[in-house]
Design a protein around this motif. Structure first.
Motif, PDB file in Angstrom:
ATOM      1  N   UNK A   1     -19.119  -5.970  -3.505  1.00 16.66           N
ATOM      2  CA  UNK A   1     -18.710  -6.930  -4.529  1.00 16.66           C
ATOM      3  C   UNK A   1     -18.789  -8.338  -3.958  1.00 16.66           C
ATOM      4  N   UNK A   2     -19.222  -9.275  -4.760  1.00 15.34           N
ATOM      5  CA  UNK A   2     -19.438 -10.639  -4.262  1.00 15.34           C
ATOM      6  C   UNK A   2     -18.150 -11.300  -3.784  1.00 15.34           C
ATOM      7  N   UNK A   3     -17.019 -10.957  -4.390  1.00 14.26           N
ATOM      8  CA  UNK A   3     -15.766 -11.584  -3.974  1.00 14.26           C
ATOM      9  C   UNK A   3     -15.335 -11.093  -2.582  1.00 14.26           C
ATOM     10  N   UNK A   4     -15.749  -9.870  -2.202  1.00 14.23           N
ATOM     11  CA  UNK A   4     -15.409  -9.302  -0.899  1.00 14.23           C
ATOM     12  C   UNK A   4     -16.627  -9.211   0.004  1.00 14.23           C
ATOM     13  N   UNK A   5     -17.578 -10.105  -0.145  1.00 12.73           N
ATOM     14  CA  UNK A   5     -18.820 -10.046   0.626  1.00 12.73           C
ATOM     15  C   UNK A   5     -18.580 -10.177   2.134  1.00 12.73           C
ATOM     16  N   UNK A   6     -17.460 -10.775   2.519  1.00  9.67           N
ATOM     17  CA  UNK A   6     -17.179 -10.947   3.951  1.00  9.67           C
ATOM     18  C   UNK A   6     -16.923  -9.616   4.659  1.00  9.67           C
ATOM     19  N   UNK A   7     -16.673  -8.523   3.912  1.00 10.15           N
ATOM     20  CA  UNK A   7     -16.524  -7.207   4.528  1.00 10.15           C
ATOM     21  C   UNK A   7     -17.878  -6.612   4.912  1.00 10.15           C
ATOM     22  N   UNK A   8     -18.945  -7.130   4.340  1.00 12.19           N
ATOM     23  CA  UNK A   8     -20.292  -6.693   4.686  1.00 12.19           C
ATOM     24  C   UNK A   8     -20.478  -5.197   4.519  1.00 12.19           C
ATOM     25  N   UNK A   9     -21.021  -4.562   5.550  1.00 14.14           N
ATOM     26  CA  UNK A   9     -21.266  -3.116   5.507  1.00 14.14           C
ATOM     27  C   UNK A   9     -20.099  -2.318   6.088  1.00 14.14           C
ATOM     28  N   UNK A  10     -18.965  -2.962   6.259  1.00 10.40           N
ATOM     29  CA  UNK A  10     -17.783  -2.280   6.774  1.00 10.40           C
ATOM     30  C   UNK A  10     -17.659  -2.335   8.280  1.00 10.40           C
ATOM     31  N   UNK A  11     -18.590  -3.020   8.944  1.00 11.47           N
ATOM     32  CA  UNK A  11     -18.546  -3.105  10.406  1.00 11.47           C
ATOM     33  C   UNK A  11     -18.287  -4.526  10.890  1.00 11.47           C
ATOM     34  N   UNK A  12     -17.913  -5.415   9.983  1.00 11.70           N
ATOM     35  CA  UNK A  12     -17.621  -6.793  10.371  1.00 11.70           C
ATOM     36  C   UNK A  12     -16.181  -6.899  10.862  1.00 11.70           C
ATOM     37  N   UNK A  13     -15.873  -8.008  11.529  1.00 10.27           N
ATOM     38  CA  UNK A  13     -14.518  -8.192  12.047  1.00 10.27           C
ATOM     39  C   UNK A  13     -13.464  -8.185  10.945  1.00 10.27           C
ATOM     40  N   UNK A  14     -13.705  -8.858   9.812  1.00 15.18           N
ATOM     41  CA  UNK A  14     -12.685  -8.783   8.752  1.00 15.18           C
ATOM     42  C   UNK A  14     -12.446  -7.352   8.256  1.00 15.18           C
ATOM     43  N   UNK A  15     -13.504  -6.541   8.170  1.00 16.41           N
ATOM     44  CA  UNK A  15     -13.344  -5.154   7.718  1.00 16.41           C
ATOM     45  C   UNK A  15     -12.558  -4.341   8.737  1.00 16.41           C
ATOM     46  N   UNK A  16     -12.837  -4.548  10.012  1.00 18.94           N
ATOM     47  CA  UNK A  16     -12.127  -3.810  11.065  1.00 18.94           C
ATOM     48  C   UNK A  16     -10.652  -4.203  11.087  1.00 18.94           C
ATOM     49  N   UNK A  17     -10.379  -5.487  10.955  1.00 19.39           N
ATOM     50  CA  UNK A  17      -8.989  -5.957  10.956  1.00 19.39           C
ATOM     51  C   UNK A  17      -8.246  -5.442   9.722  1.00 19.39           C
ATOM     52  N   UNK A  18      -8.878  -5.509   8.556  1.00 22.14           N
ATOM     53  CA  UNK A  18      -8.241  -5.030   7.330  1.00 22.14           C
ATOM     54  C   UNK A  18      -7.984  -3.526   7.395  1.00 22.14           C
ATOM     55  N   UNK A  19      -8.924  -2.760   7.934  1.00 22.73           N
ATOM     56  CA  UNK A  19      -8.741  -1.314   8.062  1.00 22.73           C
ATOM     57  C   UNK A  19      -7.604  -1.010   9.035  1.00 22.73           C
TER      58      UNK A  19
END
Length: 67
Positions: free
Chosen positions: A8-26
């Motif tokens: 989703x464009x609003x959550x594009x910073x999560x990328x493919x789930x391997x970005x730093x924001x995705x890791x921190x959020x998980x």
């Protein structure tokens, strides 16, 4: 989960789930769930009910839309 959000464009910073924001959020999400389970069975039961409903709704919507 965060790779799906990244689509989703609003959550594009999560990328493919391997970005730093995705890791921190998980990591934050896992610690929250761990804290809820450690608080007691009633809290974790409520959380499990919420996640079950969150899983069933998209499946039911898919079946209805497919029909």
């Amino acid at each position: 989960m965060f790779s799906a959000f990244g689509g989703f464009s609003i959550f594009a910073f999560f990328g493919s789930g391997t970005t730093w924001p995705a890791v921190i959020a998980a990591s934050i999400l896992l610690w929250i769930i761990t804290a809820l389970v450690m608080r007691g069975i009633h809290t974790s039961t409520g959380m499990n009910n919420i996640t079950t409903v969150a899983k069933v709704i998209p499946i039911a919507m898919f079946i209805i839309l497919a029909i």
